[in-house]
Design an enzyme around this catalytic site. Structure first.
Site, mmCIF file in Angstrom:
data_model
loop_
_atom_site.group_PDB
_atom_site.id
_atom_site.type_symbol
_atom_site.label_atom_id
_atom_site.label_comp_id
_atom_site.label_asym_id
_atom_site.label_seq_id
_atom_site.Cartn_x
_atom_site.Cartn_y
_atom_site.Cartn_z
ATOM 1 N N ASP A 286 4.593 19.964 6.216
ATOM 2 C CA ASP A 286 4.382 20.292 4.748
ATOM 3 C C ASP A 286 3.527 21.492 4.565
ATOM 4 O O ASP A 286 2.639 21.975 5.586
ATOM 5 C CB ASP A 286 3.838 19.141 4.250
ATOM 6 C CG ASP A 286 3.268 19.492 2.693
ATOM 7 O OD1 ASP A 286 4.206 19.717 1.902
ATOM 8 O OD2 ASP A 286 2.164 19.161 2.126
ATOM 9 N N ASP A 546 0.002 15.652 3.790
ATOM 10 C CA ASP A 546 -1.106 15.171 3.264
ATOM 11 C C ASP A 546 -1.032 14.284 2.092
ATOM 12 O O ASP A 546 -1.933 13.617 1.624
ATOM 13 C CB ASP A 546 -2.175 16.164 3.207
ATOM 14 C CG ASP A 546 -1.668 17.246 2.165
ATOM 15 O OD1 ASP A 546 -0.561 17.257 1.810
ATOM 16 O OD2 ASP A 546 -2.536 17.749 1.672
ATOM 17 N N ASP A 550 4.779 13.157 1.010
ATOM 18 C CA ASP A 550 4.918 13.175 2.190
ATOM 19 C C ASP A 550 5.065 11.767 2.914
ATOM 20 O O ASP A 550 5.569 11.656 4.163
ATOM 21 C CB ASP A 550 3.796 13.892 2.969
ATOM 22 C CG ASP A 550 3.746 15.319 2.699
ATOM 23 O OD1 ASP A 550 4.639 15.895 2.213
ATOM 24 O OD2 ASP A 550 2.575 15.701 2.491
#
Length: 642
Positions: A286, A546, A550
């Site tokens: 990410d 995080d 996700d």
């Protein structure tokens, strides 16, 4: 519609415990236990209690270790549930009342204000300068302004303003609920370690079966062995041929490895993930908060100037037009760009301040300089709005240059903020000015972490391809990719569902996913699909993240890595949780996991060799010498060997 909450899936602890006795290695051990207690009797001798008890204790020990490892199943969904708003204000029968968010249904009118968690997917009806923080859901760095007609997602947080909205989705039919459903279904199927153990178990079963059949024909029809004597020799093969303590030894090896990784700031929540981390070939990361700081910053080396001023002067003037108490993300980044944040108010007396609002799209400050008593006014905001305000020194050339600079910033994924100033000769806070003069254009971006570039280089050296998976804009993803030297072959995630748009790019979606350096505009379903496609192509995939958005991909990946300061949902879905900011820790985890994997590989090769040695040696002892070896001694040897 059902309750506005995520369904709870309870796993029977007893069934979970017993499931660890259902695999090829355990089947042979269970067969040996049955033979020892049920078939190994007669001719004046009692059943083989010693072997039965020893085998059962080993089975229970292996199951306890497996159960302990998997005891956290379902924590990801629980964390997602905890993040939903437990209470909300809803209009029922013409009256406003506070009620459980679980009782909301589509069509309800809800009221949300600053600090509230949105209880269900809704569409805005009344909006009073509302900004919603949905970074944990979509990966967007800034709070997003919402107008009547816009959709807001459950689980996002109101950062500014008040609003009324009509509920359009509850429970699993929300953006949040779909993420939870993906998490819940992500780990269905065998892990990689279980698959390896199954293959070793099948190898041992085949080896033992061949020699068992040979011994039966040699001992009973050939040598006319008595029943109990023959059964004892068969039990020797069953016990000695299977690596009885293998699951325990591997689990202990992994547990020691987990302790070593913890010393390097990587907490392992699923110990078998260490073995899978060693085989990772693709790392999907990410962007927001993982590759970058998730903190807006002024890119000072790219500031554009339009008057005879310096970059430092533009930054100082823009700081005058920023809040220093309870600042929003943009004001915080501007004040933070000064050598000393106190400079934002040093040497001036603020006479008037107009905060940002969605109509004017700018902030404005009128202040008096302590040095000479002169009054000035400075404003910052959307470039087009500031351009229309400027009357002093404005020429067609300056206008064209400003538009070109804004387009350049947009192409690089940078947000543009224009700054202008004027003098107020009357010295009054609301006095007429001399006319605004455009002085500068500030580029705002979310900078990469200081160690991310080096981390990506080290990952590539280890043979791991790094892909950026972000919910942010494509231009921002490409700019970040260029800064980190991780490539700029990135695409909008929507192309995954539009094969007809692949012409000239790739022959198939799978080929595009494998070749791409990253994807932008990604939703949880896209992240999940990208990981799944890469796994179907034979790759071991690690996913870092995080936020709540996700969690599904973290759970689906062979190894999910939650970075420092991750949300509870991301931590619960992940296999490894980093306790130090940035990705550098994961490189240490890669290297240590490969050392641990080499130990396990060597041990597995050894146990397969031992299986062949045991079944051939004891079979030869029977075939050539009619030698009987006590089964219990073989059990002791097997345990001590391991």
């Amino acid at each position: 519609f059902g309750p506005n909450k995520l369904p709870e899936k309870k796993v029977n602890p007893l069934f979970l415990f017993l499931s660890f006795m259902w695999n090829p290695l355990s089947w042979v051990m269970e067969a040996a236990a049955i033979v020892a207690i049920a078939l190994s009797n007669g001719q004046g001798m009692p059943p083989d209690w010693q072997d039965f008890v020893g085998i059962v204790l080993l089975l229970l020990g292996n199951s306890c270790i497996g159960y302990y490892e998997e005891r956290g199943a379902g924590k990801a969904v629980e964390a997602l549930m905890a993040a939903l708003a437990p209470q909300c204000k809803v209009k029922r029968n013409g009256n406003w009342e506070t009620m459980e968010a679980a009782n909301l249904v589509p069509g309800d009118i809800i009221s949300i204000g600053i600090g509230d968690v949105v209880p269900a997917d809704s569409r805005m009806v009344v909006s009073n300068n509302v900004k919603i923080d949905q970074a944990a859901l979509t990966g967007e760095s800034l709070p997003v302004g919402k107008e009547p007609g816009d959709e807001v997602f459950s689980g996002s947080t109101v950062k500014q303003g008040e609003a009324e909205a009509v509920v359009i989705g509850t429970g699993l039919n929300t953006f949040f609920g779909r993420a939870a459903a993906l998490v819940a279904g992500a780990n269905e199927g065998l892990g990689h370690l279980q698959q390896v153990l199954a293959k070793i178990g099948n190898f041992c079963i085949c080896s033992i079966a061949i020699f068992l059949v040979a011994e039966i024909f040699v001992m009973f029809p050939g040598f006319r062995f008595r029943y109990r004597r023959g059964i004892n020799n068969l039990l020797v093969l069953l016990i000695g041929g299977i690596p009885i303590a293998m699951p325990t030894v591997l689990s202990v090896t992994l547990a020691i490895g987990a302790k070593q990784l913890a010393e390097h700031k990587a907490i392992v929540t699923r110990i078998s993930a260490i073995e899978e981390l060693a085989g990772v070939t693709i790392l999907c990361s990410d962007k927001t908060g993982t590759l970058t700081l998730n903190e807006l910053t002024i890119k000072t080396d790219s500031v554009k100037l339009y008057s005879e001023v310096t970059v430092d002067e533009v930054l100082l003037w823009s700081a005058y037009a920023s809040r220093t108490e309870n600042p929003d993300a943009i004001d915080k980044s501007i004040v933070g760009s000064l050598p000393d944040p106190a400079m934002a108010r040093d040497g001036i007396v603020e006479l008037d301040f107009v905060p940002f609002n969605p109509v004017d799209k700018r902030t404005q400050s009128t202040y008096r300089r302590n040095s000479d008593g002169a009054v000035h006014r400075v404003t910052k905001g959307m470039s087009q709005v500031i351009l229309e305000l400027c009357t002093r020194g404005m020429t067609p050339e300056v206008q064209s240059q400003l538009h070109a600079d804004v387009d350049e910033f947009a192409g690089r994924g940078l947000r543009a903020l224009a700054v202008a100033e004027e003098s107020v000769p009357s010295g009054e806070a609301d006095g007429e000015g001399t006319g605004f003069r455009l002085i500068g254009l500030l580029p705002i971006f979310d900078p990469p972490r200081h160690d991310t570039k080096e981390t990506i280089r080290r990952a590539i050296d280890l043979g791991v391809h790094v892909k950026m998976i972000t919910g942010d804009q494509l231009a921002i993803a490409k700019e970040t990719g260029n800064q980190l030297k991780m490539g700029s072959e990135m695409y909008q995630a929507s192309i995954l569902n539009k094969p007809d748009e692949l012409k000239g790019l790739a022959n198939s979606v799978d080929e595009l996913v494998l070749r791409a350096d990253g994807f932008a505009g990604v939703y949880p379903e896209h992240k999940y699909e990208i990981v799944e496609r890469l796994q179907n192509l034979g790759h071991m995939v690690a996913m870092t993240g995080d936020g709540v958005n996700d969690a599904p991909a973290l759970a689906k990946a062979n190894v999910g890595v939650a970075v420092a300061d991750a949300s509870d949902a991301a931590r619960s879905a992940a296999d490894i949780v980093l306790t130090e900011a940035g990705l550098s820790t994961i490189i240490e985890a890669f290297m240590h996991s490969r050392v641990i994997f080499q130990r396990m590989r060597n041990y597995s090769i050894y146990t397969c060799a031992v299986t062949i040695r045991v079944v051939t040696t004891f079979s030869i002892l029977v075939f050539a010498f009619k030698f009987d070896f006590p089964p219990f001694m073989v059990l002791i040897l097997a345990i001590i060997n391991d």
